[in-house]
Design an enzyme around this catalytic site. Structure first.
Site, PDB file in Angstrom:
ATOM      1  N   ASP A 344       0.871  -1.166   0.000  1.00 32.88           N
ATOM      2  CA  ASP A 344       0.000   0.000   0.000  1.00 32.88           C
ATOM      3  C   ASP A 344       0.912   1.221   0.000  1.00 32.88           C
ATOM      4  O   ASP A 344       2.001   1.184   0.582  1.00 32.88           O
ATOM      5  CB  ASP A 344      -0.883  -0.019   1.249  1.00 32.88           C
ATOM      6  N   ASP A 540      -1.666  -0.812   5.986  1.00 34.04           N
ATOM      7  CA  ASP A 540      -1.927  -0.316   7.339  1.00 34.04           C
ATOM      8  C   ASP A 540      -3.353   0.161   7.571  1.00 34.04           C
ATOM      9  O   ASP A 540      -3.705   0.544   8.679  1.00 34.04           O
ATOM     10  CB  ASP A 540      -0.968   0.832   7.664  1.00 34.04           C
ATOM     11  N   ASP A 544      -7.073  -1.911   3.388  1.00 29.22           N
ATOM     12  CA  ASP A 544      -6.083  -2.926   3.025  1.00 29.22           C
ATOM     13  C   ASP A 544      -6.469  -4.324   3.516  1.00 29.22           C
ATOM     14  O   ASP A 544      -5.860  -5.315   3.091  1.00 29.22           O
ATOM     15  CB  ASP A 544      -4.710  -2.578   3.617  1.00 29.22           C
TER      16      ASP A 544
END
Length: 646
Positions: A344, A540, A544
Site C-alpha cells: 500500500d 496499514d 487494506d
C-alpha cells in the site's frame, strides 16, 4: 504483574514439542537426571562387571530416564486410544533399546543411552523455552489494575476489566498504563518497548495517545479511556503470541505427523532384522539380537524430530525481540517462498502525511520579499486545520507574528486582508491571473505527482507551494533489497497514476497501480498470484484488510488500524520497513537450517545402519553418534536466535 483472566495462557502446553505430546516436566526430572548422572559416574569407581556396578548402572538408567519411560509407555497408550490406531513415539524406541541393552548385559550402554537421550530431551525443551521467552514474557506484562478517578475526584484502584470507555484514570510516576487512551492533562515520557520494540521512551503530552502495558516515566498525567481492555493494541499482541505458539511450519507439522509412522516402521523392522540376521549375514542369535538393538538406536528419528520446531521458535523469538510478530511458524517459513510483494502506498511506502517539497515566489516583480510572503502564509494557515496546512506550518517559520482574520471561502480557499491588500491561498483552478513562470513551475510539479497551492495578492498569483506524501526513509533500501532477491515489487494506491508513478520512481519500485478503489485491492493481489506465485502484502488501513487476507502472507504496519492487525499474518510493531526485509532474511535462514537438520539427521541414520549391517558399529558408538546428532541439530536451530547480518 500477573496476567488477567481475559488473556490467560496455558504455559504447560508446548505445542511445538518435537515428540508430539505435551508435558510440564518441572524441576523434579531435572534433579533426578543429575542424581542418576552422578550414580552413573560413580559406577566407574567400583570393580568392573560386579553386581554392584550393574545395580548402579540400572539405578542411573531409572533415575535419569524414568520420565522417558513414562512418556514412552503412557503417551503411546493414550495416543493409541485417542486416535484409534497404534501411535508410538520416539520415547518408546529409547525405552525398548535400553531394555534390550540390559537384557544382553550391556548395562553401561543402556544407562549411557538413557542419560544422553534425556540430556538431549532437556536441552530441546530449554531451547524451545528460550526461543519462546521474548514473546511469552509479554504475557506477564498485561496490566491488571488502574487508578480510576471517581466523579467526586477521589482515586480508587480497580480491576482493568472493570474500566469503561470514557473513564478518567490517574497515571503516576513509574505506573504501568492500564489501557489505551488519550492524555487529557499532564506530560511525561513513556517506555513503549512492549508495543513497538523501541527502547527509547517517547515524549507525550495533552492529546497524545497512550497504550496499555507501556510504562510511564517520571511525569504524572490524567488520561481518558478510549478502548475496552480486550480491544487494546497490547491485547491484540497477546493474541498474536498465542497463535504463534500453536501454529507450526508445514515442515514441522509434516515431521510430527510422520513420526508415529516412522516409529511403527522401526518397531516392525527391528524384529525382522533380528530374525533374518543369522540367515542373511550368518550371525549367531546373540550377535543378531545385539545388532538389532544397535539398529533400533540408529534408526530412531530423534534428530529428525528436532529438525524444525526449535529452529522455527528461535526465528520467531529473534523477530519478536525486534518488534516483528508472526501469528505462527508457518507464516514465517512461507515468507521465504514469496515471489512478489505488494505495498500500500500511503503510510506504508510513504510517511502518510504531506510534506512541502518545493516553493517559488515572484519576489522580483512585487514589493514583497520572500519572508514577507511566508509571514502572511503562516498567519493564514494557522487558522486552518487540515494536513496541507500542517505541512506548510512545519516547513515555514514566520519572523513576524501577524494577527489576521481569515475566511475559508468556498471556491476560493483561505482569504484575508492585510495592510490594505487581499491575500488568498487556494487550488490553482481558483485563479485566473497567473504569471507564465508560475504556470511552468506548476506543470513541472504536477508531472512529479505533487499537490500545488497558489498564493495570490490582490487576485494576482505571486507564489506557489508544492507538497507531496514523501517516501518512507527506508522504502528505497527495502525495495532494492527485495529486487536483489529476485522478488517483484508493486505499489497499490488510490491516488492518481501520476502521483503513484512519481513515488515509484523515487524508490525504484517495479510496478505502480494507481486509481485503485479499496474493493479492488484484493483483485490485484489475485492477479499478482496468477502472474508470479506466492505474494506478500503490506498495508496499514481498513481498506487494506481484504488484500491482506487474500495475500499468501499479509503484513500489517503496527501504527495502522486494528482491523489490519487483526487480519494480517504478521505485524511490524513500528512502521519500519527494514523489519520486513529482516524478517525475510530470517525466513531464508530458517529454511536453510531446517533442511540442513533434516539432511544431516537422515544421513546419520543411514550411515549408522549401514555400518551396523557390516559389523563396523557397536552399541556405545551408535549411542554417542545418534544422540550427538540430536544435540547438534538442536544447537543448529538455536543459531536463529543470533541476529541476521543479511
Amino acid at each position: 504483574m500477573e496476567t488477567t483472566k481475559k488473556h490467560t495462557h496455558d504455559s504447560t502446553k508446548e505445542k511445538g514439542h518435537n515428540h508430539d505430546h505435551e508435558h510440564d516436566h518441572g524441576k523434579s526430572p531435572v534433579i533426578l537426571f543429575f542424581v542418576g548422572l552422578a550414580i552413573f559416574l560413580s559406577a566407574f569407581f567400583v570393580n568392573e562387571g560386579t553386581l554392584l556396578q550393574n545395580i548402579l548402572f540400572v539405578s542411573a538408567m531409572l533415575l535419569s530416564g524414568y520420565h522417558i519411560v513414562l512418556e514412552g509407555v503412557v503417551d503411546t497408550i493414550n495416543d493409541t486410544k485417542e486416535r484409534g490406531k497404534f501411535t508410538p513415539n520416539v520415547h518408546i524406541l529409547m525405552t525398548l533399546a535400553a531394555l534390550g541393552a540390559t537384557i544382553i548385559g550391556k548395562y553401561e550402554e543402556g544407562a549411557l543411552l538413557i542419560i544422553i537421550f534425556a540430556a538431549a530431551h532437556f536441552l530441546e525443551e530449554y531451547a524451545e523455552g528460550r526461543s519462546k521467552r521474548e514473546i511469552t514474557n509479554l504475557l506477564k506484562m498485561n496490566p491488571t489494575e488502574a487508578r480510576l478517578i471517581q466523579s467526586d475526584g477521589k482515586v480508587e484502584t480497580v480491576d482493568v476489566s472493570d474500566l469503561k470507555i470514557g473513564d478518567k484514570l490517574q497515571v503516576l510516576n513509574g505506573d504501568q498504563i492500564a489501557t489505551d487512551g488519550i492524555i487529557i492533562s499532564g506530560s511525561t515520557s513513556i517506555d513503549e518497548s512492549s508495543i513497538n520494540g523501541e527502547s527509547i521512551p517517547r515524549e507525550k503530552t495533552v492529546g497524545d495517545e497512550v497504550f496499555g502495558s507501556t510504562i510511564n516515566g517520571n511525569g504524572a498525567f490524567t488520561m481518558e479511556v478510549t478502548k475496552d481492555s480486550s480491544d487494546t493494541v497490547f491485547a491484540k499482541v497477546l493474541q498474536l503470541v498465542n497463535q504463534s505458539q500453536s501454529n507450526l511450519s508445514k515442515t514441522a507439522t509434516k515431521i510430527q505427523k510422520l513420526a508415529p509412522h516412522y516409529v511403527t516402521a522401526v518397531l516392525i523392522l527391528v524384529p525382522l532384522f533380528i530374525v533374518i540376521g543369522p540367515f542373511l549375514f550368518n550371525w549367531t542369535w546373540d550377535e543378531s539380537f545385539y545388532r538389532g538393538m544397535v539398529f533400533l538406536i540408529s534408526a530412531s528419528p530423534c534428530a529428525l524430530a528436532a529438525s524444525a520446531v526449535p529452529a522455527t521458535l528461535s526465528g520467531i523469538s529473534n523477530l519478536a525481540k525486534r518488534g516483528v510478530l508472526f501469528k505462527g511458524g508457518s507464516y514465517l517459513a512461507n515468507l521465504a517462498t514469496i515471489k512478489s510483494v505488494a505495498f500500500d502506498k500511503t503510510g506504508t511506502l510513504t510517511k502518510g502525511k504531506p510534506s512541502v517539497t518545493d516553493f517559488y515566489f515572484l519576489t522580483g516583480s512585487t514589493d514583497m520579499k520572500e519572508q514577507d510572503c511566508i509571514d502572511v502564509i503562516v498567519a493564514m494557515e494557522k487558522t486552518a486545520n487540515h494536513p496541507l496546512a500542517n505541512a506548510i506550518l512545519k516547513n515555514f517559520k514566520a519572523e513576524k507574528e501577524l494577527a489576521l482574520t481569515v475566511e475559508n471561502e468556498i471556491g476560493k480557499g483561505l482569504v484575508t486582508t492585510y495592510q490594505g491588500s487581499t491575500y488568498q491561498i487556494g487550488k490553482p483552478e481558483n485563479f485566473t491571473l497567473v504569471n507564465p513562470q508560475i504556470n511552468a513551475h506548476n506543470e513541472q510539479y504536477a508531472k512529479e505527482g505533487k499537490t500545488v497551492v497558489y498564493f495570490a495578492k490582490d487576485d494576482e498569483v505571486i507564489g506557489l507551494i508544492a507538497m507531496m506524501d514523501v517516501p518512507n526513509k527506508n522504502a528505497k533500501t527495502v525495495v532494492s533489497y527485495l529486487k536483489s532477491q529476485g522478488i517483484h515489487t508493486t505499489m497499490i494506491t488510490g491516488d492518481a497514476e501520476l502521483t503513484g508513478q512519481a513515488v515509484g520512481r523515487q524508490i525504484g519500485i517495479d510496478e505502480v497501480v494507481g486509481n485503485v478503489l479499496p474493493e479492488n485491492k484484493a483483485a490485484i493481489i489475485k492477479d499478482q498470484q496468477e502472474r508470479y506465485g506466492s505474494v506478500a502484502m503490506l498495508g496499514d488501513g481498513v481498506n487494506d484488510a481484504p488484500a491482506l487476507v487474500t495475500a499468501d502472507i499479509g503484513v500489517a504496519m503496527g501504527d495502522g488500524t486494528d482491523i489490519a492487525i487483526d487480519v494480517a499474518d504478521a505485524v511490524l510493531m513500528q512502521n519500519d520497513l527494514t523489519k520486513f526485509s529482516y524478517a525475510y532474511s530470517i525466513s531464508k535462514r530458517l529454511d536453510r537450517v531446517v533442511w540442513q537438520n533434516i539432511i544431516f539427521s537422515m544421513f546419520i541414520v543411514f550411515l549408522l545402519i549401514t555400518l551396523n549391517i557390516f559389523g563396523k558399529m557397536d552399541i556405545t558408538i551408535g549411542i554417542i553418534a545418534h544422540e550427538g546428532s540430536t544435540l547438534l541439530v538442536i544447537l543448529n536451530g538455536l543459531r536463529l536466535l543470533i541476529p541476521s547480518r543479511e
